[in-house]
Structures are given as C-alpha cells and as structure tokens.
Design a protein around this motif. Structure first.
Motif, PDB file in Angstrom:
ATOM      1  N   ARG A   1       0.832  -1.198   0.000  1.00 42.31           N
ATOM      2  CA  ARG A   1       0.000   0.000   0.000  1.00 42.31           C
ATOM      3  C   ARG A   1       0.867   1.249   0.000  1.00 42.31           C
TER       4      ARG A   1
ATOM      5  N   ARG B   1      -9.838   3.539   1.692  1.00 41.42           N
ATOM      6  CA  ARG B   1      -9.450   2.133   1.805  1.00 41.42           C
ATOM      7  C   ARG B   1     -10.628   1.194   1.622  1.00 41.42           C
TER       8      ARG B   1
ATOM      9  N   ASP C   1      -3.828   5.838  -0.607  1.00 40.16           N
ATOM     10  CA  ASP C   1      -4.859   5.592   0.405  1.00 40.16           C
ATOM     11  C   ASP C   1      -5.527   6.894   0.823  1.00 40.16           C
TER      12      ASP C   1
END
Length: 719
Positions: A468, A478, A473
């Motif tokens: 990630r 998410r 994000d």
C-alpha cells in the motif's frame, strides 16, 4: 575455452555467433553477412552483405509505424501496414455518422486522404551505430541508481547530438541486456494520412475467435501515405504538404508463393525474453501472465458493457478494446504454450547446466558472484509486482488521468535543465505530449474512465499492507465506497475533458499549475511524490541489473556457442530480419494444417453475425468467381492468408514478407496459438507466422472495393 570478462570481449564473441537453423532468429542486419551462406542455401537470391546496409534497398523501405511495422510501396509515400496497426487512425476519423471502422474507406483522390491522430508517427531508420564505449564510460565503477543515471545521461547526450539534425528522432538501444548499446537514427514523419482501409468485417474477419488461430481469412491491411512540408522536411499536418519521396520502395510481386518457397521478413519486433533467467521464466508462468489476463479481462468487460448502451462510447474505446482483447488472447496463448512445453522447467534445467559448465571455466570466480547478485535484485522486484502492474495500467488505460499525471510530471521535469529531464518529458517530446492531449478527446468518456479506475484501484485496495502507498490511500480511501465517492468528486471537479483546457495547462507556468483548483490535476499532484519514489526504487534496481546482467549473458552466450546454438539478441524494437519458408503446421496429433487458405474459407465461416459477417460486396465477388490473374496455380483457388516458419513476435505486425527476389508477397499480421509463447521460448515444431497474401489484397482493391488509382501507383494495375 577461456571466457573474456571485458565487455569488449563479450561484444566480439557476440559478433561472430554462429547461425541458427533457418527458421529461428531475429537477426540484426549487421549479423546478416555472417549468415550469408545459410541465407543463400535457404534460397535468397540477393546479396546478404547488402542487407547489412540500412541505407540500401530493401531494408531502407521498411519503416516503424506506431508501435509496429510497415513498408513504403510507392515512390510517393504510400505505406502498407496492418488494419489493426492503423486501427487508431481509422477510429480517430470515425463517428456514428461516418463509421469508417464498420464501412472502411477508399480515398477518391489525395485531397480526400484523412489525417491520422496527432501522436501517430512513422519513422525511417537511417543509421545504426555501436556506441557501447560512450554509454558505459562514466558508469564503470558505479552501482545502483548511480549506474543507471550514468548510462541514462550518456544516452541522452548521444540522442541530443544526433537530433541536432532537423527531423530526426534518435534513441539508444540496449543489446544483450547491457552488454552493447547502439545509437539508432530515424527520420520522423508526422503527417500520415489514411488512404485505404477495408471494412472491419474484412480487415478483422474473425476478430478474437480467430485471433492467433489457423486457418485465418483476414484482409488485415491498410494503406497510408506519408507527407512532408513543401520544403521536403518533416512537418505537422497541413493541407499544402506534399507526399514524402522515400529512398526506396518495395515492389508488390505479381506472382504469389507456394509451400516450400523461401520467404524473408524485415520489421521492428517489440520485446522477446529468450535470454531471461530461469527465475523470470517461472515468474512469467506462475504469476505475471495469469495476473495480467485477469485484470485485462475485467477492463475489457467494463468497456464492452459501456459500449452496449452507448454507440459513441463504443467508437471512442474501440481501439483500446481491440488492444485489450489482443493482449488477453496473446497472454493466454503464451501461458498455454509455456505450460505445454514446460518452459520454466526446461529453462531451469538449461540454466543449471550452464552454471555447472561455468564452474569449470577460468573466469567463474569473476562472473558467478555477479550472476548471483543479479538474481537477488530480480527477486526483490517481485515484492511489489501486483501494485506495479496496477499502477502501470492506471496510466495506460485512461485518458484524463493519464493527461493529468503527464501535465504534473511535465511541470516537475521542466524545473530541470533539459538534458536532466526524464525521458519522455524533454523538449524533444513536446509534440508527442501535445498530440496525446489532443487525441484524448476522441478516446474518452467520463463514465467509462471512472469505471476503469474503479476496477484497477479496487484491486489495489485489496493488496497486502506492504504494497500500500500512503498517498493513494489518502486520495481514494481504503474501501470501495470511499473509492466511488472520491472518483465521483474528482471527475465532477475537472475540466480536463475539454481539449482547450488540457492544452491551456500544457502552456501554463508550473506555478500556475500548482495553484489550480481542477480536482484531477490536484489529485495528480497529490500522487506524484509516491510515483516518483517508486520510480526511484525501480531505477536503482534497474541500474544494478544493467551492470550485472552482462555477466549472465556472457556465460550464456559462450555456453550456447560451444553447443552450436543460436545466439542473437532478444528483440527490442530495433530493425530485425528473419528468414524461412512457406510451411505447413502439424499442430497436434492428427491435426495437420495446409499453409494457404482461400476465399472458400470465408464463405464456409460466414454466419452473417459478427465476427463472421463478411460484407455483401465480398460475398458477391466470391460468388462471381472473377479471379483472373490472382488464382494460385497449384490449387486453382483464390489465396487469402499463408503460413511461414518466420521468427516473429509483437511489433512485427505489418512487417513485409519478401520472396527470394526481394518482392513483396505478404504482410505479417499474426502468429498461431501454438507459438504465441515464442517470445520466451522458440519451438521450431510449432512456430508459425501468419500473413496476408498480396494476391488477396490486390484482388480486393481491384474487384471488391475498387481503387484502380492505387493499384497503378503500386505498380500492379487491375487485371
């Protein structure tokens, strides 16, 4: 046998590598004099030594068209390539009121020839010079990112010097994975126009059902014309431009081919991986191909669903959809072939034998540590492979997102001196960037792009924590709900869907771009630090591999040479030549294919429903049977496509196929399903290339969708 560890020693060893069997090898033109005896024995009637000179016919008639190949076929700039290679040009000129994809196009005269999309280019290779010493001089002694930067800077300096000559596009090609480098000099023609395109149901007859399959019955060809300015120099499209006069052009043969005839192909194959490591073979089979097919199928579904309800969206995404479908079919066939031949195990066994042999050689102590270090760096790249695949597709499969990322990266690079800017963002790239921004308008629909991004970023949200990226994000959340809301907000708050706005930001000062309130441009600015950070990590790894892979290649080349095996560089989009014969195929037990198909097969396949919906004019002409001057004398039939054992891969689409006299007899457009894996492993039992027979093209242009003016220009008047 003593292995020389210097790069000079490696280069000399590669230059005198023995020839392969006639049907294997994508040879550099400079290697052809060495295999002259094999070429002549195979049936070539010309001078093999002459093929090493890119300024002489026939190779100076072969050109790079987009990401594939074409060839000049008249003294007034006519270029022959595939329908699928020029599909973007056809799509660019299509709309619901004038659908050239469905209906085809025949320019009544030169005033009716249609301009290609702004970033479409045709390049004529005029020089090919070894520059290994110049590229590596400043890199020796460095590692990682420093090695990469030294090679990159040297290459840019050579390109800049080369491009001082107006109209030239130059590049530095890496041969044998960092062992040798060549400066490629190409004349870049920017005004390319559509002259003749058959309807989809001829140019893409069979579509994905027949793709990579034999027998084929496709008229996969299109005729373009290259133009230059009134002064004879490359220029952007303008009505008063004049046809380019090429240094040479190919003559379309009046006679066709039959089984066993010599054939030769010249073109720009994209990338092959035959000299990659066993670990890379395993990764390709076990992860990369299955993963790529899965995500591309999802994107295909998005575009197809949108096109069912919106004809405009279907036209705008037709070229992208065709590319996705072709990639899916190719990767699926490659996976099937590699599994069928147990390629990973075969490569692992071959590599183990090579390393055992290396252990008996005097230079093993020098080469083996470098080989092991390269293996470690390759393995490190697997840690983020899922994320890297998705991020690459996020750019390549979108229009506005790609535009926004390009504009922000351009602003970032323009703070540096031109020589230090990233490749793709230097002054030499400005026209290509502008062309990409202009054509986005005709290949974009907001609902479709949001769904494409939702598919890709939804997969990203499912990745493990180690892959990630904080900036992504923060931008997209998410969860699927957060992603959907973010995309709605971003695309509602952008005006990049307007061509004028995209071009406005292209001309804007970086400070103004930084202050924009456009949501998509702000998103690109937010993501850019992460993308730069990932790129830096990749460059450090690539720098070490540029330094370390030559040791592996040196050992592999020496090992294969002492076995009498073929040694030619992996394809890398530079001009290559293959030769062989018109050859049948034994595909599997009790399945044997003849090497030529005929118009009878078109009728046999025809269902009236896409993709087997042959146009009525074609069916009427077949029923009439007016084939005088075009019939194959051996079978008494009208040829459509033929098979050869020529060594080809992606990028060879549109490559001219020549007979023993150097005359044009075919146009390469596909490979058979059993041999798609040849980009990694060559198997002479199955490797075949599929070509349009020039007799079929001539007949279509004579009897079905007549273009007598073009036939006269091609030097083959109507029968």
């Amino acid at each position: 046998m003593h292995l020389k560890t210097t790069l000079l020693g490696t280069a000399l060893a590669l230059a005198v590598a023995p020839a392969a069997q006639a049907d294997e090898g994508m040879w550099m033109p400079s290697q052809l004099p060495e295999i002259g005896p094999q070429l002549r024995a195979a049936g070539y009637q010309g001078d093999p030594a002459g093929l090493a000179d890119l300024t002489r016919a026939p190779l100076n008639a072969v050109v790079k068209v987009g990401g594939a190949t074409g060839a000049f076929v008249s003294g007034e700039g006519l270029v022959l390539t595939n329908h699928h290679v020029a599909f973007g040009v056809i799509q660019y000129n299509s709309n619901p009121q004038r659908d050239l994809i469905q209906d085809g196009y025949v320019a009544a005269d030169r005033s009716q020839e249609l301009p290609a999309n702004p970033d479409f280019r045709l390049r004529v290779t005029t020089g090919f010079e070894k520059v290994t010493g110049k590229v590596l001089a400043a890199a020796r002694g460095k590692t990682g990112r420093a090695y990469y930067d030294a090679v990159d800077a040297a290459g840019k300096a050579l390109v800049a010097e080369c491009e001082r000559e107006a109209g030239m596009r130059c590049s530095v090609a890496n041969m044998f994975y960092g062992s040798d480098f060549y400066l490629v000099k190409q004349l870049e023609l920017r005004d390319v126009r559509l002259v003749y395109a058959p309807p989809r149901a001829i140019g893409n007859y069979g579509d994905e059902v027949d793709n990579f399959m034999w027998p084929r019955h496709s008229g996969d060809f299109t005729v373009l014309r290259a133009y230059v300015g009134p002064d004879g120099k490359p220029a952007d499209y303008a009505r008063d431009n004049k046809p380019y006069v090429p240094p040479a052009h190919l003559q379309v043969a009046s006679q066709g081919v039959k089984e066993g005839d010599f054939v030769m192909l010249a073109g720009y194959p994209g990338i092959t991986y035959r000299h990659r490591t066993a670990a890379e073979f395993a990764d390709q089979v076990q992860w990369r191909l299955p993963a790529s097919v899965a995500v591309m199928r999802q994107l295909q579904g998005v575009i197809e669903d949108a096109g069912k309800a919106d004809r405009q969206a279907a036209i705008r995404y037709a070229s992208q959809l065709q590319s996705l479908k072709n990639g899916i079919k190719r990767y699926s066939g490659e996976l099937d072939g590699l599994r069928r031949s147990d390629a990973a195990a075969v490569r692992r066994k071959d590599e183990a034998a090579m390393l055992d042999w290396l252990g008996t050689q005097p230079d093993a102590a020098v080469l083996r540590p470098q080989i092991d270090a390269a293996a470690q760096r390759i393995a490190e790249g697997s840690a983020t492979r899922e994320r890297d695949l998705l991020f690459a597709l996020m750019r390549s499969q979108t229009q506005l997102m790609r535009s926004a990322l390009t504009l922000q990266r351009r602003a970032h690079e323009h703070a540096k001196p031109d020589a230090e800017r990233e490749t793709g963002y230097q002054q030499r790239d400005e026209d290509l960037i502008a062309g990409m921004l202009r054509q986005a308008q005709r290949r974009y629909d907001p609902a479709v792009e949001k769904r494409l991004l939702s598919a890709l970023l939804g997969r990203y949200q499912q990745l493990p924590e180690a892959q990630r990226v904080a900036e992504f994000d923060a931008a997209f959340g998410r969860t699927p709900a957060a992603l959907s809301a973010a995309l709605d907000r971003i695309y509602a708050g952008t005006r990049l869907g307007e061509e004028a706005q995209r071009l406005r930001w292209l001309d804007a000062a970086p400070a103004d771009l930084a202050k924009t309130d456009d949501a998509l441009l702000r998103l690109a600015a937010q993501l850019q630090p992460a993308l730069l950070r990932i790129e830096a990590q990749q460059k450090a790894r690539e720098g070490d591999l540029l330094r370390l892979r030559p040791a592996y290649m040196q050992a592999l080349v020496a090992y294969r040479r002492q076995q009498g095996r073929a040694v030619y560089p992996d394809a890398n989009a530079t001009l290559r030549v293959s030769y062989g014969k018109v050859t049948p195929l034994k595909a599997r037990d009790a399945v044997n294919y003849a090497p030529l198909t005929s118009t009878a097969g078109i009728v046999e396949k025809d269902t009236g429903t896409e993709p087997f919906d042959a146009p009525k004019p074609l069916l009427d002409a077949i029923a009439k049977g007016d084939y005088a001057g075009y019939l194959d004398p051996a079978s008494g039939t009208m040829p459509v496509n033929f098979l050869s054992n020529l060594d080809t891969t992606g990028g060879n689409s549109g490559s001219p196929v020549l007979n023993a006299k150097g005359e044009l007899v075919g146009l390469n457009f596909d490979s058979n399903w059993e041999a798609v894996s040849a980009s990694w492993m060559f198997d002479p039992r199955y490797k075949r290339a599929i070509h349009v027979d020039m007799r079929y093209m001539r007949w279509l242009m004579d009897k079905v969708y007549p273009a007598p003016r073009l036939l006269r220009e091609l030097g083959v008047p109507a029968e």
